[in-house]
Motif scaffolding. Structure first.
Motif, PDB file in Angstrom:
ATOM      1  N   GLY A 159       0.815  -1.210   0.000  1.00 16.24           N
ATOM      2  CA  GLY A 159       0.000   0.000   0.000  1.00 16.24           C
ATOM      3  C   GLY A 159       0.845   1.255   0.000  1.00 16.24           C
ATOM      4  N   SER A 160       1.994   1.203   0.688  1.00 17.66           N
ATOM      5  CA  SER A 160       2.818   2.400   0.797  1.00 17.66           C
ATOM      6  C   SER A 160       3.368   2.822  -0.560  1.00 17.66           C
ATOM      7  N   LEU A 163       0.991   5.128  -2.202  1.00 14.35           N
ATOM      8  CA  LEU A 163       0.598   6.271  -1.368  1.00 14.35           C
ATOM      9  C   LEU A 163       0.745   7.597  -2.109  1.00 14.35           C
ATOM     10  N   ALA A 166      -2.253   8.327  -4.032  1.00 16.37           N
ATOM     11  CA  ALA A 166      -3.522   8.375  -3.309  1.00 16.37           C
ATOM     12  C   ALA A 166      -3.947   9.830  -3.166  1.00 16.37           C
ATOM     13  N   GLU A 167      -5.223  10.083  -3.312  1.00 13.97           N
ATOM     14  CA  GLU A 167      -5.701  11.459  -3.281  1.00 13.97           C
ATOM     15  C   GLU A 167      -6.090  11.885  -1.894  1.00 13.97           C
ATOM     16  N   ARG A 168      -5.817  13.127  -1.584  1.00 13.79           N
ATOM     17  CA  ARG A 168      -6.212  13.677  -0.299  1.00 13.79           C
ATOM     18  C   ARG A 168      -7.703  14.000  -0.347  1.00 13.79           C
ATOM     19  N   ARG A 169      -8.342  13.749   0.767  1.00 14.71           N
ATOM     20  CA  ARG A 169      -9.765  14.087   0.856  1.00 14.71           C
ATOM     21  C   ARG A 169      -9.893  15.607   0.821  1.00 14.71           C
ATOM     22  N   THR A 170     -10.537  16.112  -0.193  1.00 11.99           N
ATOM     23  CA  THR A 170     -10.654  17.564  -0.312  1.00 11.99           C
ATOM     24  C   THR A 170     -12.111  17.958  -0.200  1.00 11.99           C
ATOM     25  N   SER A 171     -12.310  19.224  -0.079  1.00 11.03           N
ATOM     26  CA  SER A 171     -13.670  19.723   0.007  1.00 11.03           C
ATOM     27  C   SER A 171     -13.722  21.031  -0.747  1.00 11.03           C
ATOM     28  N   ASP A 172     -14.787  21.251  -1.474  1.00  7.78           N
ATOM     29  CA  ASP A 172     -14.919  22.536  -2.169  1.00  7.78           C
ATOM     30  C   ASP A 172     -15.580  23.555  -1.265  1.00  7.78           C
ATOM     31  N   LEU A 173     -15.784  23.115  -0.019  1.00 12.98           N
ATOM     32  CA  LEU A 173     -16.363  24.018   0.964  1.00 12.98           C
ATOM     33  C   LEU A 173     -15.220  24.529   1.835  1.00 12.98           C
TER      34      LEU A 173
END
Lengths: 179, 951
Positions: A159-160, A163, A166-173
């Motif tokens: 998995g590493s 890494l 892997a996408e970072r959890r983003t928010s358009d808010l």
């Protein structure tokens, strides 16, 4: 076989044939020996038999060559185990050799078996199996190398290794804690 | 296999013994890479006093920050300082003692400090019945303390014991002032308020026989209690309608003072002996001396006031002769005048220009002054200590400025790092970036041709730099050009204070580069809104809050000039930077919301539209400071904010500390374990950590709140906590660190560390990245791992080191208020994944991850102290910023003191150490070249001989 080689062979044959040498004086100090022509005729059958024996021997030898790396496998595996899974110069060199040796051996397969080649063997195709076996053995060695790399963590299997993508959890808010 | 793991663990144990989580700073870097500014705060009391009879005078100040300190007059250096408990009310000198009166609520403390060394001699607490401001008067042998509006005590100055006391309580009279009189009595002055008028009551007490007895009580009618003009050891002067009246202490006869017509603006000042009194009226100033025969006031002379005389400070200087000084400074410019008592009128005066003297900015006029007049060969020499409105202290020797202490910096509430312009990026280089293809190439070629003449200088410079190894700005003196150094260690720190002072510090020198003063305003927000470019200087924006007015100022961060401003009337609700939205020409956008919800966005011409184009919504939260957090959403169409959610914490809980995740650089979104699997970090840009205390339950509670939805994601509660001590929290990436003082089984600081992950199992993530997760009706629950540690010292501020790309380890910087130190706690020790087992029992994966076995005790490791020998007082906040080198993080702590340093949490892996011997390397290379040059002919000859078969 090229045509020029055939010509030169004929030339050599004509030079060595008795008919052409009869009229030429022997060089000084040359002691003529009786020609073995009659004996050769007598042994013609025996020669054919020994050629067959030699081919069998050659096939045997070919098998020996083909299986030689297999004998090496336990030795290599033991060395691999001993050198551990850490990234060090020795274990890296070993892993490199495990790739380099099979590759050079594979590229030299034809040369390795060249001394054992003969017309008859070629016709029978009896060297084909040892050659395949040789290739399989070298691939096996290479597999050992791959395994070695895996134990050292050089293969992108965990998995590493993914890494980076892997996408970072983003928010358009946008949310801010205001001071 | 068994011996194999055995060998591994042995190796690991060996490694552990050599393990150094962080190395101490190097001796040659101490005080070179860092600076410490020791402050005392804005003086409330200031005077000059010779600690030993006959020695030179020192300046003593008692400040708003409750510090009593001695300052050397020649250099302006701090000789000693002490923080006083409670609010400092007054400070007085008596021979070799400094007597300090402080009060917190009903606790009144009188303490004495050694005037030379600053150590505490004694401290006497008194419990007051009411919280009335106490008063003290000091003579050579004793102190007279007035508390409770009528309780007078004589305190022995040698040990602080009470020798005698007197109570003047009659139920209606409130005594406010006390003084020793010249004839050894004690006078207390108070007022008795009646319905129609007030009565001024003066009680003269006999203090000679270590007993207090009333001699005389005098009642005079005044219009209001504030009419008392002056109380000196000899006289009491007050206003009675349009006249000034006075009484000689100890006598009953009330006399009228000869005065010019208007006494409305009158102010009176006397020397310590009370022999001469200066009274300033609206247009003139009059001098009086006290008659030796009957104690009446004799008018000496009257002079007209100069322009701007309503901004004056007065002081008296007593040496062989008495002088009075008047320092009138408006803005930064004014005059100091010396009045003679024996002689007539102004005997000396000089011009003072504070801004011009230091070329650093603005001070807002004079607040207080102390002076000393000496007789030199060529006449009088005056030394004047000026306290300006912004809080700074200045010393002038005649018309020559000696030093300035920027004490206003002790009130700093906001600070931001500003990058300096990169000298290697010229305007042409930046211009090239805008072109493409052939034109860019041609531009570059022409630029290179134009720069050819600089080539020799470049080579010589390069060689010099190689030889000296000087990559950094020299720490001595401000270099001529304000420019970034090679490694980006040099920055400006712009600070804003609660008093409206803005100042920029150069990290290379620790000196104030410029300052601005906006009197009556408080900085409520400070941002670096624009970085330096070849075209533009860096710009900082500050939001100032005045009395019902708001000011937005944009300043050139390099020289402090205002480049843009806007003022409006309104209240202040919240202000925050909108990261990710760039305004015109790459300016950071800032939103300012009033308490009524009206929104303003800066820069103005960008407006809300651009913001709403970038984000589907903007939500922000504010706290009411005690027990609630409220969330709002900005409405683009009406330019207002509407309430969205509110979290009311239990009523007994008080919010102590808040830390938001912010928009820091995250290098990796997962943590790689020993078996190369990944624990994905719970990186939540909407997360805020809030810590509250409950005094009744002696508990502390931590909440992790989702700002966008207003939900509590995680909470934890700890008991046995001393809630009177500071609780701090720091949230960074997916890691929460909080510290509080535990009184549990054993007293000590408890540091808790939480790490949030997306899933309990490695290689598992939460659902696919949800952009619209706010509208989804589920909370994303993190998997929380936590561990607690004990640390021997109290912690009051926390911060995390920030680097350029966030690859370097993030250590925690903490301030220890009891030891006055800054420490860098290594992340590897504050790691909740530390296995709770012995090294031998640890699995190979745990060892490969580099985990250290859990130990609840964090050692009192002095190598972690980054402030080394400096004693840093009362740090309120710590900020961290990146240098140009990834390995290095800049740390700036401020509060009363300021301390700046740089730290390398993962060692300085991208920079050669200063001790690296370049010379040795060069010598080796030269020697090798020489050896090759020498031996090559020999080898060639030998080869040739071998070919010919010649031996």
């Amino acid at each position: 076989m090229s045509s020029s080689a055939q010509i030169s062979k004929t030339a050599v044959n004509s030079l060595s044939s008795k008919a052409s040498t009869a009229n030429v004086a022997n060089p000084p100090g040359y002691v003529a020996t009786p020609a073995p022509s009659s004996k050769a005729n007598k042994n013609a059958v025996a020669t054919k038999q020994s050629t067959e024996d030699r081919d069998t021997l050659k096939v045997k030898k070919a098998w020996e060559i083909a299986l030689a790396p297999a004998k090496n496998v336990p030795m290599q595996a033991f060395m691999m185990y001993m050198s551990g899974s850490s990234l060090q110069i020795f274990s890296l060199m070993m892993a490199f050799m495990l790739f380099k040796n099979p590759v050079t051996a594979l590229s030299n397969t034809a040369n390795t078996f060249l001394p054992l080649e003969s017309e008859q063997l070629k016709k029978d195709g009896r060297l084909w199996l040892p050659k395949v076996c040789f290739v399989v053995m070298q691939v096996l060695m290479m597999g050992l190398g791959v395994y070695k790399c895996w134990t050292m963590g050089l293969l992108p299997t965990s998995g590493s290794d993914r890494l980076v993508w892997a996408e970072r959890r983003t928010s358009d808010l946008l949310s801010v804690f205001a001071s | 296999m068994q011996w194999h793991t055995g060998l591994l663990s042995l190796l690991f144990a060996l490694l552990l013994t050599f393990y150094k989580p962080v190395s101490a700073i190097y001796a040659d870097e101490a005080s070179v890479i860092d600076f410490h500014l020791a402050h005392v705060g804005t003086p409330r009391v200031s005077f000059l006093h010779a600690p030993v009879a006959g020695s030179g005078k020192l300046a003593y100040v008692g400040t708003e920050k409750n510090v009593i300190a001695a300052i050397g007059l020649k250099s302006g250096d701090l000789l000693w300082r002490q923080i006083v408990e409670g609010d400092l009310v007054d400070a007085k000198a008596s021979g070799e003692r400094i007597v300090v009166l402080s009060q917190s609520g009903t606790n009144v403390v009188l303490s004495a400090y050694s005037a030379t060394q600053g150590h505490l001699l004694w401290s006497s607490p008194f419990l007051s019945q009411e919280a009335i401001e106490p008063s003290v008067s000091v003579s050579d042998v004793n102190a007279v303390l007035l508390t409770d509006g009528g309780l007078v005590r004589i305190v022995d100055l040698t040990d602080g014991t009470v020798a005698a006391s007197w109570s003047g309580h009659d139920g209606i009279t409130v005594y406010t002032n006390v003084t020793h009189t010249t004839d050894g009595h004690v006078a207390v002055v108070g007022t008795t308020s009646n319905i129609a008028s007030s009565t001024l009551t003066t009680a003269i007490l006999d203090a000679r026989a270590l007993a207090l007895s009333e001699i005389l009580v005098l009642d005079t009618i005044v219009t209001s209690p504030s009419d008392v003009l002056h109380l000196s050891p000899r006289l009491l002067i007050w206003k009675n309608g349009e006249t000034l009246e006075y009484v000689t202490l100890g006598k009953a006869q009330v006399m009228e003072l000869q005065a010019p017509a208007n006494v409305g603006h009158a102010r009176a000042f006397s020397s310590r002996t009370g022999r001469s009194i200066l009274v300033q009226f609206q247009h003139s100033t009059t001098f009086y001396t006290v008659s030796a025969e009957d104690g009446s006031l004799v008018l000496k002379y009257t002079i007209q006031n100069p322009e701007g005389s309503d901004h004056c400070a007065y002081s008296a200087a007593e040496s062989d002769e008495e002088y009075h000084t008047r320092s009138c400074i408006q803005g930064d410019v004014g005059r100091v005048e010396v009045f003679g008592v024996a002689e007539w009128g102004v005997v000396k005066s000089w011009r003072v220009d504070l801004a011009d003297a230091h070329s650093t900015g603005h001070f807002g006029g004079v607040l207080a002054a102390s002076s000393e007049i000496m007789t030199a060969v060529d006449g009088l020499v005056g030394r004047v200590l000026l306290v300006t409105v912004d809080g700074s202290i200045h010393l002038w020797r005649d018309s020559m400025p000696l030093w300035t202490r920027h004490e206003s910096l002790a009130h700093t509430t906001h600070a931001t790092f500003v990058d300096l312009p990169d000298p290697s990026v010229s305007k042409e280089v930046a211009d090239e970036e805008t072109h493409e293809g052939l034109s860019a190439f041609l531009k570059r070629v022409t630029r290179h041709i134009g720069e050819v003449h600089r080539l020799p200088a470049f080579f010589s410079g390069w060689a010099a730099r190689f030889a000296q190894g000087e990559y950094e700005v020299s720490p001595t003196g401000i270099s001529a050009a304000i420019a970034r150094d090679t490694f980006g260690f040099r920055k400006f720190i712009v600070t804003g204070t609660e008093k409206g002072k803005l100042a920029a510090l150069d990290t290379a020198t620790g000196k104030v580069v410029w300052s601005q003063f906006y009197q009556g305003n408080a900085a409520v927000g400070l941002w670096t809104v624009r970085n330096a470019s070849p075209d533009h200087p860096p710009v900082v924006a500050v939001l100032l809050k005045g009395q019902g007015t708001m000011d937005w100022l944009e300043l050139n961060a390099l020289d402090g000039t205002v480049v843009g401003s806007e003022s409006w009337t309104g209240s202040f609700g919240a202000a925050f930077a909108i990261e990710g939205v760039q305004g015109p020409e790459d300016t950071l956008s800032v939103a300012v919301v009033s308490q009524e919800g009206a929104l303003k966005v800066f820069p103005k011409d960008k407006g809300m539209q651009a913001i709403s184009a970038t984000f589907t919504g903007i939500r922000f939260a504010v706290t009411n400071g005690s027990s609630a957090v409220q969330g709002f959403e900005l409405d683009a169409t009406t330019a207002s904010a509407r309430s969205l959610w509110k979290i009311d914490f239990p009523s007994a809980e008080v919010i102590q500390s808040i830390s938001a995740a912010g928009a820091n650089h995250v290098a990796s979104i997962g943590r790689v374990l020993g078996d190369r699997s990944v624990m994905y970090k719970y990186l939540h840009s909407h997360l805020v950590g809030i810590v509250t205390t409950d005094a009744s339950a002696s508990s502390v509670t931590i909440y992790l709140v989702d700002l966008a939805r207003g939900t509590i994601v995680h909470q934890a509660r700890h008991g046995d906590v001393d809630t009177t001590k500071t609780v701090s929290i720091e949230l960074d990436e997916n890691r929460v660190v909080y510290a509080f003082w535990s009184i549990g089984p054993s007293a000590g600081t408890q540091i808790n560390v939480l790490e949030l992950y997306e899933h309990e199992k490695p290689n598992q993530r939460l659902d696919p990245v949800p952009l619209d997760y706010v509208s989804r009706d589920v909370d994303l629950q993190p998997y929380v791992v936590g561990q607690a540690y004990r640390y021997p010292a109290r912690i009051s501020a926390l911060a995390t080191t920030q680097t350029r790309y966030g690859i370097t380890k993030r250590d925690t910087v903490a301030f220890l208020p009891d030891l006055n130190m800054l420490v860098e706690l290594p992340k590897s020790l504050l790691d909740p994944r530390r296995p709770k087992k012995d090294v031998k029992q640890m699995s190979t994966a745990e060892k490969e991850e580099g985990l250290i076995p859990y130990d609840p005790i964090l050692p009192d490791e002095r190598r972690w102290v980054i402030s080394h020998k400096n004693e840093i007082f009362a740090v309120k906040d710590i900020i961290s910023g990146p240098a140009y080198l990834e390995s290095t993080s800049l740390v700036f702590a401020f509060g009363l003191d300021m301390f700046f340093t740089r730290v390398t949490p993962s060692q300085s892996f991208d920079k050669l150490s200063a001790s690296f011997s370049k010379g040795q390397l060069l010598l080796t290379m030269i020697a090798l070249c020489a050896a090759v040059a020498l031996t090559s002919p020999m080898v060639r000859r030998k080869q040739l001989n071998a070919l010919w078969g010649v031996q």
